[in-house]
Motif scaffolding. Structure first.
Motif, PDB file in Angstrom:
ATOM      1  N   ILE A 158       0.835  -1.201   0.000  1.00 52.36           N
ATOM      2  CA  ILE A 158       0.000   0.000   0.000  1.00 52.36           C
ATOM      3  C   ILE A 158       0.868   1.249   0.000  1.00 52.36           C
ATOM      4  N   MET A 159       1.863   1.282   0.866  1.00 51.48           N
ATOM      5  CA  MET A 159       2.739   2.451   0.957  1.00 51.48           C
ATOM      6  C   MET A 159       3.543   2.634  -0.330  1.00 51.48           C
ATOM      7  N   ARG A 160       3.977   1.550  -0.931  1.00 51.92           N
ATOM      8  CA  ARG A 160       4.772   1.621  -2.161  1.00 51.92           C
ATOM      9  C   ARG A 160       3.989   2.298  -3.281  1.00 51.92           C
ATOM     10  N   GLU A 161       2.715   2.007  -3.360  1.00 50.82           N
ATOM     11  CA  GLU A 161       1.890   2.596  -4.411  1.00 50.82           C
ATOM     12  C   GLU A 161       1.541   4.050  -4.115  1.00 50.82           C
ATOM     13  N   TYR A 162       1.450   4.399  -2.832  1.00 51.44           N
ATOM     14  CA  TYR A 162       1.015   5.745  -2.445  1.00 51.44           C
ATOM     15  C   TYR A 162       2.163   6.745  -2.406  1.00 51.44           C
ATOM     16  N   MET A 163       3.341   6.313  -1.994  1.00 52.99           N
ATOM     17  CA  MET A 163       4.453   7.233  -1.748  1.00 52.99           C
ATOM     18  C   MET A 163       4.767   8.155  -2.929  1.00 52.99           C
ATOM     19  N   PRO A 164       4.837   7.653  -4.170  1.00 49.95           N
ATOM     20  CA  PRO A 164       5.187   8.556  -5.278  1.00 49.95           C
ATOM     21  C   PRO A 164       4.157   9.658  -5.522  1.00 49.95           C
ATOM     22  N   GLU A 253      -4.149  16.592  23.567  1.00 53.62           N
ATOM     23  CA  GLU A 253      -5.258  16.906  22.677  1.00 53.62           C
ATOM     24  C   GLU A 253      -4.764  17.475  21.353  1.00 53.62           C
ATOM     25  N   ARG A 254      -3.797  18.373  21.413  1.00 52.91           N
ATOM     26  CA  ARG A 254      -3.289  18.967  20.178  1.00 52.91           C
ATOM     27  C   ARG A 254      -2.595  17.926  19.323  1.00 52.91           C
ATOM     28  N   TYR A 255      -1.881  16.985  19.932  1.00 51.93           N
ATOM     29  CA  TYR A 255      -1.230  15.942  19.146  1.00 51.93           C
ATOM     30  C   TYR A 255      -2.272  15.021  18.524  1.00 51.93           C
ATOM     31  N   ALA A 256      -3.316  14.694  19.274  1.00 49.87           N
ATOM     32  CA  ALA A 256      -4.392  13.866  18.724  1.00 49.87           C
ATOM     33  C   ALA A 256      -5.029  14.549  17.523  1.00 49.87           C
ATOM     34  N   ASP A 257      -5.214  15.853  17.597  1.00 45.63           N
ATOM     35  CA  ASP A 257      -5.774  16.591  16.459  1.00 45.63           C
ATOM     36  C   ASP A 257      -4.857  16.501  15.241  1.00 45.63           C
ATOM     37  N   TYR A 258      -3.562  16.605  15.486  1.00 45.56           N
ATOM     38  CA  TYR A 258      -2.591  16.464  14.394  1.00 45.56           C
ATOM     39  C   TYR A 258      -2.716  15.100  13.736  1.00 45.56           C
ATOM     40  N   ILE A 259      -2.782  14.053  14.552  1.00 40.91           N
ATOM     41  CA  ILE A 259      -2.865  12.692  14.017  1.00 40.91           C
ATOM     42  C   ILE A 259      -4.142  12.511  13.194  1.00 40.91           C
ATOM     43  N   LEU A 260      -5.227  13.099  13.626  1.00 43.04           N
ATOM     44  CA  LEU A 260      -6.477  12.984  12.878  1.00 43.04           C
ATOM     45  C   LEU A 260      -6.369  13.622  11.497  1.00 43.04           C
ATOM     46  N   ASP A 261      -5.479  14.591  11.340  1.00 44.85           N
ATOM     47  CA  ASP A 261      -5.293  15.248  10.048  1.00 44.85           C
ATOM     48  C   ASP A 261      -4.293  14.529   9.148  1.00 44.85           C
ATOM     49  N   VAL A 262      -3.576  13.533   9.680  1.00 46.73           N
ATOM     50  CA  VAL A 262      -2.645  12.767   8.861  1.00 46.73           C
ATOM     51  C   VAL A 262      -3.449  11.798   7.987  1.00 46.73           C
ATOM     52  N   PRO A 263      -3.250  11.816   6.673  1.00 43.90           N
ATOM     53  CA  PRO A 263      -3.979  10.887   5.809  1.00 43.90           C
ATOM     54  C   PRO A 263      -3.666   9.433   6.161  1.00 43.90           C
ATOM     55  N   MET A 264      -4.612   8.566   5.918  1.00 41.02           N
ATOM     56  CA  MET A 264      -4.453   7.154   6.256  1.00 41.02           C
ATOM     57  C   MET A 264      -3.582   6.424   5.236  1.00 41.02           C
ATOM     58  N   TYR A 265      -3.088   5.274   5.640  1.00 46.09           N
ATOM     59  CA  TYR A 265      -2.506   4.286   4.741  1.00 46.09           C
ATOM     60  C   TYR A 265      -3.439   3.079   4.593  1.00 46.09           C
ATOM     61  N   PHE A 266      -3.899   2.531   5.725  1.00 44.84           N
ATOM     62  CA  PHE A 266      -4.574   1.239   5.686  1.00 44.84           C
ATOM     63  C   PHE A 266      -5.409   1.029   6.941  1.00 44.84           C
ATOM     64  N   ASP A 270      -9.755  -8.385   9.482  1.00 39.87           N
ATOM     65  CA  ASP A 270      -9.911  -9.819   9.207  1.00 39.87           C
ATOM     66  C   ASP A 270      -8.663 -10.435   8.584  1.00 39.87           C
ATOM     67  N   GLY A 271      -7.509 -10.047   9.125  1.00 34.45           N
ATOM     68  CA  GLY A 271      -6.263 -10.656   8.690  1.00 34.45           C
ATOM     69  C   GLY A 271      -5.696 -10.125   7.392  1.00 34.45           C
ATOM     70  N   ARG A 272      -6.214  -9.014   6.876  1.00 29.79           N
ATOM     71  CA  ARG A 272      -5.661  -8.444   5.651  1.00 29.79           C
ATOM     72  C   ARG A 272      -5.678  -6.925   5.724  1.00 29.79           C
ATOM     73  N   TYR A 273      -4.773  -6.320   4.956  1.00 29.15           N
ATOM     74  CA  TYR A 273      -4.665  -4.872   4.913  1.00 29.15           C
ATOM     75  C   TYR A 273      -5.617  -4.308   3.864  1.00 29.15           C
ATOM     76  N   ILE A 274      -6.451  -3.377   4.276  1.00 32.00           N
ATOM     77  CA  ILE A 274      -7.352  -2.675   3.367  1.00 32.00           C
ATOM     78  C   ILE A 274      -6.691  -1.370   2.957  1.00 32.00           C
ATOM     79  N   ASP A 275      -6.555  -1.151   1.657  1.00 30.60           N
ATOM     80  CA  ASP A 275      -5.904   0.042   1.146  1.00 30.60           C
ATOM     81  C   ASP A 275      -6.809   1.255   1.340  1.00 30.60           C
ATOM     82  N   LEU A 276      -6.388   2.154   2.230  1.00 28.70           N
ATOM     83  CA  LEU A 276      -7.111   3.393   2.486  1.00 28.70           C
ATOM     84  C   LEU A 276      -6.193   4.601   2.299  1.00 28.70           C
TER      85      LEU A 276
END
Length: 455
Positions: A158-164, A253-266, A270-276
């Motif tokens: 997932i990260m390999r496809e997203y990074m570029p 709280e401020r750090y939690a807000d920062y994390i919420l603004d970080v885009p997801m990876y996955f 159920d035992g597999r990575y969902i590409d998000l």
């Protein structure tokens, strides 16, 4: 550090749970521990190439050999071994087969260094039979990005496809960098804030002291810590100096807000990575992600998401110091000694904060941006980073002296700072020493580094 299974499955109903999760890391000082992690490059001794995952001389064989000989339990994705665990330590597989030890939480640096040495001895014993060696540096010195293998882990695909899509050097970060870092505890929100601020401001000093990545594709790259430069063009949404940490009111709280603004990876379902990749975690909280309609994030999802931000200092239920290049065994012990000396003694922490508290935003960024190329010789406030590093080491040494943690020979933890004092006094980083060899006895080749600096 793992979270209890009951917590993992807890749905997130409000922001306070995210704040409380970070606060749950608070510990009294007598319970503070030291968790050291380091990565290293594998190479085949006959042709210096990085080993693939499969094959008689592959990374799978190495993992299975360590498990069989030294009692490590194998963690798998499907049938694929991707990590090892033993008591509270883990060996994990990085994207191009770099091997990482995530050490157990330990009470002092003597224990940390013993753990590092045991690990390297075990790896060497198995790797030697496979014709594999390991090298500690910040950046792969010889092989191009397209010559690096990829390990079969779901999150890496997932990260390999997203990074570029978000930076030019993200794939280099994944496949061609190695670091050493230390994870440290805090007693309260105020203690966390002071440690975060002091360590973030001083992270460029660690980068300078540990600078050891001067080669790319077999040639000098113009940097002393190219690994540090790579992070500058990986993904601006999840890297950097986090200026808000120095603002009034910063806390969980401020750090939690920062994390919420970080885009997801996955999300691991159920035992597999969902590409998000690129999706909004706040929509996951609401159960409105198109890829997972009606599925709401759990605390396990939040814990995973915390690992996908890569600032110079990272907060989980502990603080991670992330500014140093990988290196030889004695610097694997020196990095935790530096930060424990600065942050685990109150007098030293006060002195460290006094040293940096009047740094302007522009000065902090000038240090971060300039150190990858110039390291200790970067001009700063009428002097150079060398003087700042010397003062930082003195504070750390006094902190370790006051901790008075003795080994069986009666020496305290200051012994592990000696390689760093030597670097400062010589005014020559490990990278500059390798460049000197490259232009001298190595005759313009990086190949000797695999022989002379292997573990």
């Amino acid at each position: 550090m793992s979270i209890p299974s009951a917590v993992q499955s807890t749905p997130i109903r409000d922001r306070q749970q995210l704040i409380d999760y970070l606060a749950a890391g608070e510990k009294p000082s007598e319970a503070w521990r030291i968790g050291t992690e380091h990565e290293k490059f594998g190479f085949r001794k006959d042709d210096l190439r990085p080993p693939a995952f499969e094959g008689e001389r592959g990374i799978r064989a190495l993992l299975e050999g360590l498990a069989a000989r030294y009692g490590w339990a194998i963690a798998r994705e499907g049938e694929t071994p991707v990590a090892l665990s033993r008591e509270k330590a883990n060996i994990t597989l990085e994207p191009a087969g770099q091997l990482e030890l995530s050490g157990a939480p330990l009470a002092n640096i003597h224990q940390t260094c013993a753990e590092v040495n045991t690990h390297l001895d075990e790896v060497r014993a198995v790797a030697d039979e496979l014709g594999i060696g390991f090298l500690g540096m910040g950046f792969q010195p010889k092989w191009r990005r397209d010559e690096m293998p990829w390990m079969p882990k779901g999150r890496y695909k997932i990260m390999r496809e997203y990074m570029p899509k978000v930076g030019q050097l993200g794939l280099d970060m994944m496949t061609r960098t190695c670091t050493v870092q230390v994870n440290l505890d805090f007693a309260s929100e105020a203690d966390m804030v002071k440690k975060f601020r002091a360590s973030l401001a001083l992270q460029p000093v660690a980068t300078a002291l540990f600078a050891d990545s001067p080669f790319t594709d077999g040639r000098p790259n113009g940097y002393l810590s190219y690994r540090s430069h790579v992070w500058e063009d990986t993904d601006p949404n999840r890297t950097g100096m986090l200026d808000f940490v120095f603002e009034s009111g910063f806390g969980y709280e401020r750090y939690a807000d920062y994390i919420l603004d970080v885009p997801m990876y996955f999300s691991y379902q159920d035992g597999r990575y969902i590409d998000l990749a690129g999706q909004d975690f706040k929509r996951f909280l609401d159960g409105t992600l198109d890829a997972l309609p009606g599925v709401r994030a759990t605390m396990k999802d939040y814990a995973d998401h915390l690992t996908t931000a890569f600032p110079e200092v990272r907060l989980k239920q502990y603080l991670e110091m992330r500014g140093a290049d990988g290196g030889p065994w004695n610097r694997l012990c020196a990095l935790p000694a530096l930060w424990v000396g600065l942050l685990y003694d109150q007098e030293a922490l006060d002195a460290a904060w006094d040293l940096v508290k009047d740094f302007s935003r522009e000065e902090r960024h000038a240090l971060r941006d300039g150190v990858p190329k110039q390291a200790l010789k970067l001009p700063f406030r009428g002097g150079t980073v060398r003087e700042l590093a010397r003062e930082t080491l003195k504070i750390a040494a006094h902190g370790l002296e006051r901790r008075a943690q003795l080994n069986r020979h009666g020496a305290d933890e200051r012994v592990y700072l000696e390689p760093l004092f030597e670097i400062v006094e010589a005014n020559q980083t490990p990278a500059e020493r390798k460049l000197e060899l490259f232009h001298g006895t190595w005759g313009g080749s990086v190949d000797p580094v695999f022989r002379e600096f292997a573990y």
